[in-house]
Motif scaffolding. Sequence first.
Motif, PDB file in Angstrom:
ATOM      1  N   ARG A 144      39.962  54.873  47.484  1.00  0.00           N
ATOM      2  CA  ARG A 144      39.899  54.619  45.935  1.00  0.00           C
ATOM      3  C   ARG A 144      40.545  53.574  45.325  1.00  0.00           C
ATOM      4  O   ARG A 144      41.647  53.167  46.016  1.00  0.00           O
ATOM      5  CB  ARG A 144      40.628  55.834  45.291  1.00  0.00           C
ATOM      6  CG  ARG A 144      40.270  56.100  43.798  1.00  0.00           C
ATOM      7  CD  ARG A 144      40.850  57.559  43.240  1.00  0.00           C
ATOM      8  NE  ARG A 144      40.727  57.458  41.825  1.00  0.00           N
ATOM      9  CZ  ARG A 144      41.497  57.958  41.000  1.00  0.00           C
ATOM     10  NH1 ARG A 144      42.559  58.889  41.484  1.00  0.00           N
ATOM     11  NH2 ARG A 144      41.133  58.008  39.795  1.00  0.00           N
ATOM     12  N   HIS A 145      40.129  52.906  44.576  1.00  0.00           N
ATOM     13  CA  HIS A 145      40.728  51.884  43.895  1.00  0.00           C
ATOM     14  C   HIS A 145      40.964  50.626  44.931  1.00  0.00           C
ATOM     15  O   HIS A 145      42.213  50.049  44.933  1.00  0.00           O
ATOM     16  CB  HIS A 145      41.809  52.169  43.224  1.00  0.00           C
ATOM     17  CG  HIS A 145      41.598  52.938  41.888  1.00  0.00           C
ATOM     18  ND1 HIS A 145      42.587  53.104  40.872  1.00  0.00           N
ATOM     19  CD2 HIS A 145      40.474  53.583  41.420  1.00  0.00           C
ATOM     20  CE1 HIS A 145      42.022  53.977  40.013  1.00  0.00           C
ATOM     21  NE2 HIS A 145      40.696  54.362  40.314  1.00  0.00           N
ATOM     22  N   SER A 146      40.174  50.119  45.693  1.00  0.00           N
ATOM     23  CA  SER A 146      40.323  49.341  46.664  1.00  0.00           C
ATOM     24  C   SER A 146      40.110  47.830  46.115  1.00  0.00           C
ATOM     25  O   SER A 146      40.486  47.100  46.809  1.00  0.00           O
ATOM     26  CB  SER A 146      39.389  49.457  47.829  1.00  0.00           C
ATOM     27  OG  SER A 146      39.481  50.529  48.553  1.00  0.00           O
ATOM     28  N   GLY A 147      39.892  47.615  44.817  1.00  0.00           N
ATOM     29  CA  GLY A 147      39.595  46.263  44.414  1.00  0.00           C
ATOM     30  C   GLY A 147      38.290  45.836  45.160  1.00  0.00           C
ATOM     31  O   GLY A 147      36.980  46.793  45.032  1.00  0.00           O
ATOM     32  N   CYS A 148      37.912  44.791  45.907  1.00  0.00           N
ATOM     33  CA  CYS A 148      38.772  43.641  46.129  1.00  0.00           C
ATOM     34  C   CYS A 148      37.931  42.234  46.004  1.00  0.00           C
ATOM     35  O   CYS A 148      36.864  42.416  46.695  1.00  0.00           O
ATOM     36  CB  CYS A 148      39.525  43.919  47.463  1.00  0.00           C
ATOM     37  SG  CYS A 148      40.147  42.317  48.014  1.00  0.00           S
ATOM     38  N   ARG A 149      38.064  41.423  45.080  1.00  0.00           N
ATOM     39  CA  ARG A 149      37.271  40.203  44.983  1.00  0.00           C
ATOM     40  C   ARG A 149      37.911  39.043  45.118  1.00  0.00           C
ATOM     41  O   ARG A 149      38.995  38.665  44.141  1.00  0.00           O
ATOM     42  CB  ARG A 149      36.840  40.373  43.364  1.00  0.00           C
ATOM     43  CG  ARG A 149      35.570  39.489  43.334  1.00  0.00           C
ATOM     44  CD  ARG A 149      34.132  39.995  43.726  1.00  0.00           C
ATOM     45  NE  ARG A 149      33.958  41.373  43.151  1.00  0.00           N
ATOM     46  CZ  ARG A 149      32.890  41.834  43.322  1.00  0.00           C
ATOM     47  NH1 ARG A 149      31.976  41.316  44.270  1.00  0.00           N
ATOM     48  NH2 ARG A 149      32.739  42.872  42.820  1.00  0.00           N
ATOM     49  N   PRO A 150      37.896  38.242  46.109  1.00  0.00           N
ATOM     50  CA  PRO A 150      38.242  36.638  46.185  1.00  0.00           C
ATOM     51  C   PRO A 150      37.283  35.837  45.510  1.00  0.00           C
ATOM     52  O   PRO A 150      36.253  35.867  45.491  1.00  0.00           O
ATOM     53  CB  PRO A 150      38.432  36.618  47.817  1.00  0.00           C
ATOM     54  CG  PRO A 150      37.329  37.334  48.320  1.00  0.00           C
ATOM     55  CD  PRO A 150      36.956  38.492  47.483  1.00  0.00           C
ATOM     56  N   THR A 151      37.839  34.854  44.904  1.00  0.00           N
ATOM     57  CA  THR A 151      37.118  33.765  44.323  1.00  0.00           C
ATOM     58  C   THR A 151      37.825  32.422  44.225  1.00  0.00           C
ATOM     59  O   THR A 151      39.087  32.509  43.922  1.00  0.00           O
ATOM     60  CB  THR A 151      36.863  34.266  42.693  1.00  0.00           C
ATOM     61  OG1 THR A 151      36.154  35.335  42.778  1.00  0.00           O
ATOM     62  CG2 THR A 151      36.091  33.191  42.107  1.00  0.00           C
ATOM     63  N   LEU A 152      37.322  31.380  44.637  1.00  0.00           N
ATOM     64  CA  LEU A 152      37.831  30.111  44.609  1.00  0.00           C
ATOM     65  C   LEU A 152      38.104  29.544  43.235  1.00  0.00           C
ATOM     66  O   LEU A 152      37.196  29.422  42.444  1.00  0.00           O
ATOM     67  CB  LEU A 152      37.438  28.900  45.666  1.00  0.00           C
ATOM     68  CG  LEU A 152      37.430  29.418  47.142  1.00  0.00           C
ATOM     69  CD1 LEU A 152      36.553  28.250  47.760  1.00  0.00           C
ATOM     70  CD2 LEU A 152      38.884  29.307  47.474  1.00  0.00           C
ATOM     71  N   ALA A 153      39.151  29.081  42.780  1.00  0.00           N
ATOM     72  CA  ALA A 153      39.552  28.523  41.290  1.00  0.00           C
ATOM     73  C   ALA A 153      39.163  26.869  41.440  1.00  0.00           C
ATOM     74  O   ALA A 153      39.062  26.309  42.654  1.00  0.00           O
ATOM     75  CB  ALA A 153      41.044  28.602  41.112  1.00  0.00           C
ATOM     76  N   PRO A 154      38.941  26.279  40.437  1.00  0.00           N
ATOM     77  CA  PRO A 154      38.669  24.896  40.428  1.00  0.00           C
ATOM     78  C   PRO A 154      39.718  23.987  40.805  1.00  0.00           C
ATOM     79  O   PRO A 154      39.447  23.010  41.597  1.00  0.00           O
ATOM     80  CB  PRO A 154      38.516  24.617  38.986  1.00  0.00           C
ATOM     81  CG  PRO A 154      38.188  26.004  38.250  1.00  0.00           C
ATOM     82  CD  PRO A 154      38.856  27.060  39.062  1.00  0.00           C
ATOM     83  N   ASP A 155      41.065  24.630  41.050  1.00  0.00           N
ATOM     84  CA  ASP A 155      41.905  23.653  41.711  1.00  0.00           C
ATOM     85  C   ASP A 155      42.159  23.991  43.036  1.00  0.00           C
ATOM     86  O   ASP A 155      43.357  23.514  43.585  1.00  0.00           O
ATOM     87  CB  ASP A 155      43.402  24.077  41.085  1.00  0.00           C
ATOM     88  CG  ASP A 155      43.814  25.521  41.120  1.00  0.00           C
ATOM     89  OD1 ASP A 155      43.286  26.156  41.788  1.00  0.00           O
ATOM     90  OD2 ASP A 155      44.884  25.965  40.638  1.00  0.00           O
ATOM     91  N   GLY A 156      41.229  24.707  43.545  1.00  0.00           N
ATOM     92  CA  GLY A 156      41.314  24.954  45.148  1.00  0.00           C
ATOM     93  C   GLY A 156      42.177  26.353  45.672  1.00  0.00           C
ATOM     94  O   GLY A 156      42.053  26.408  47.026  1.00  0.00           O
ATOM     95  N   THR A 157      42.861  26.848  44.499  1.00  0.00           N
ATOM     96  CA  THR A 157      43.519  28.024  45.278  1.00  0.00           C
ATOM     97  C   THR A 157      42.470  28.989  45.388  1.00  0.00           C
ATOM     98  O   THR A 157      41.431  29.113  44.907  1.00  0.00           O
ATOM     99  CB  THR A 157      44.533  28.386  44.261  1.00  0.00           C
ATOM    100  OG1 THR A 157      44.004  28.428  42.907  1.00  0.00           O
ATOM    101  CG2 THR A 157      45.806  27.243  44.296  1.00  0.00           C
ATOM    102  N   MET A 158      42.833  30.278  45.776  1.00  0.00           N
ATOM    103  CA  MET A 158      42.181  31.465  45.740  1.00  0.00           C
ATOM    104  C   MET A 158      42.765  32.624  44.992  1.00  0.00           C
ATOM    105  O   MET A 158      43.788  32.819  45.204  1.00  0.00           O
ATOM    106  CB  MET A 158      41.893  31.936  47.258  1.00  0.00           C
ATOM    107  CG  MET A 158      40.928  33.174  47.549  1.00  0.00           C
ATOM    108  SD  MET A 158      40.706  33.743  49.058  1.00  0.00           S
ATOM    109  CE  MET A 158      40.155  32.493  49.982  1.00  0.00           C
ATOM    110  N   PHE A 159      42.001  33.238  44.240  1.00  0.00           N
ATOM    111  CA  PHE A 159      42.364  34.393  43.475  1.00  0.00           C
ATOM    112  C   PHE A 159      41.697  35.388  43.947  1.00  0.00           C
ATOM    113  O   PHE A 159      40.328  35.543  44.516  1.00  0.00           O
ATOM    114  CB  PHE A 159      41.924  34.083  41.820  1.00  0.00           C
ATOM    115  CG  PHE A 159      42.814  33.274  41.199  1.00  0.00           C
ATOM    116  CD1 PHE A 159      43.346  33.941  39.772  1.00  0.00           C
ATOM    117  CD2 PHE A 159      42.875  32.046  41.440  1.00  0.00           C
ATOM    118  CE1 PHE A 159      44.119  33.008  39.192  1.00  0.00           C
ATOM    119  CE2 PHE A 159      43.753  31.222  40.395  1.00  0.00           C
ATOM    120  CZ  PHE A 159      44.464  31.790  39.414  1.00  0.00           C
ATOM    121  N   VAL A 160      42.408  36.528  44.156  1.00  0.00           N
ATOM    122  CA  VAL A 160      42.053  37.688  44.734  1.00  0.00           C
ATOM    123  C   VAL A 160      42.374  39.140  43.563  1.00  0.00           C
ATOM    124  O   VAL A 160      43.599  39.060  43.005  1.00  0.00           O
ATOM    125  CB  VAL A 160      42.764  37.972  45.951  1.00  0.00           C
ATOM    126  CG1 VAL A 160      42.136  39.381  46.479  1.00  0.00           C
ATOM    127  CG2 VAL A 160      42.777  36.717  47.011  1.00  0.00           C
TER     128      VAL A 160
END
Length: 369
Positions: A144-160
């Motif tokens: 339950r409620h595991s998320g989980c979505r990674p996405t690369l930001a324009p500045d090169g960092t990874m948002f999760v």
Amino acid sequence: MRALVAAGLVLVVVACSSPEPGGTAPSKAPAPTGLKVEEVAGGFQHAWDIGFLPGGAMLVTERPGTLKLVEGGRVTPVDIDLGDVQARGEGGLMGLVIHPDNQRFTVCHNTSNDVRLVTFRLDGTRATKVKDLLTGMPSNSSGRHSGCRPTLAPDGTMFVATGDIAQARNPQDRTSLGGKVLRIDPETGEGAKDNPFASSGNANERRVYSYGHRNVQGVVFRPDTDQIFSSEHGPSVDDEVNLVRKGANYGWDPSQGGTQSRYDESVPMTDLERFPDAVPAVWSSGSPTEAICQAAFWNGKLAITALKGTKLLLFTLDADGKVQNVSIPDELNDKYGRLRAARTGPDGALYVTSSNGSDDKLLKLTGNA
């Protein structure tokens, strides 16, 4: 495509969509025309996320723990060791992001102990593990409620985007990685150096970009701006679209200030009484919820899939990120069942997956939104 003109749908989008206390609800949108839906491929099982490779190829994750390469409409299993994936309930093999070198990719999945990010290198139809990028994200034995979505930001960092795993204290505990939007270095998994809590002595807190979330299903960056949006599941009411701000609290606290060990879902999604500085949603579903999922910007609009709602929602935003109106394409309204992934391709089309469990589709949407 049509605007929300049926009486019941007007109630969902107009009467139940308050950007903030005292704000005005979004209006009905004009009905765009000329959208086209193409079935790129089928036969998937809970297709969860999409990544784009050079030459038009795509990777698609499936929640049971398999990865597929889609090229020219042909679907080929990728040879990858994901034997530690635990597919339970809402958990399993989830999000996917392709690195800028177009060879490495990072997936997010449940194991028997945690939710983790793992980076692989792709060579043809074979993927070799590079490293565990981030381990120790909390996991519920039920998934339950595991998320989980990674996405690369324009500045090169990874948002999760992560879920709170239905544990009451996680959303407000900045040393927990659950119920958060994280921002990490995609090479090391450590918190980005200019994160809001970068000076903390706790490594998890250094990774936190925003907190007080319930179960974030998507995070996306508005082109040519510094705006970041998240899409989030509510309990029995109030799915939320949030404008994500650095270091901000989004007000979900089922522990009621640490006084409850049980997961009390009667509290508001954004509890402004307990947290006066919490950030209100720019859109809320009210009742019923749609179980909104992944978000992508397409043709200038914020496109968000809905699982329970079995539809795609298109949000028109003003320059400040406030929702002006919402519309639903007829072409995807209750036509393919539960919709999960949404990624804008290099060709400018919107790619969406269904997530019903068998013979799920990878769809390509073109035309004017």
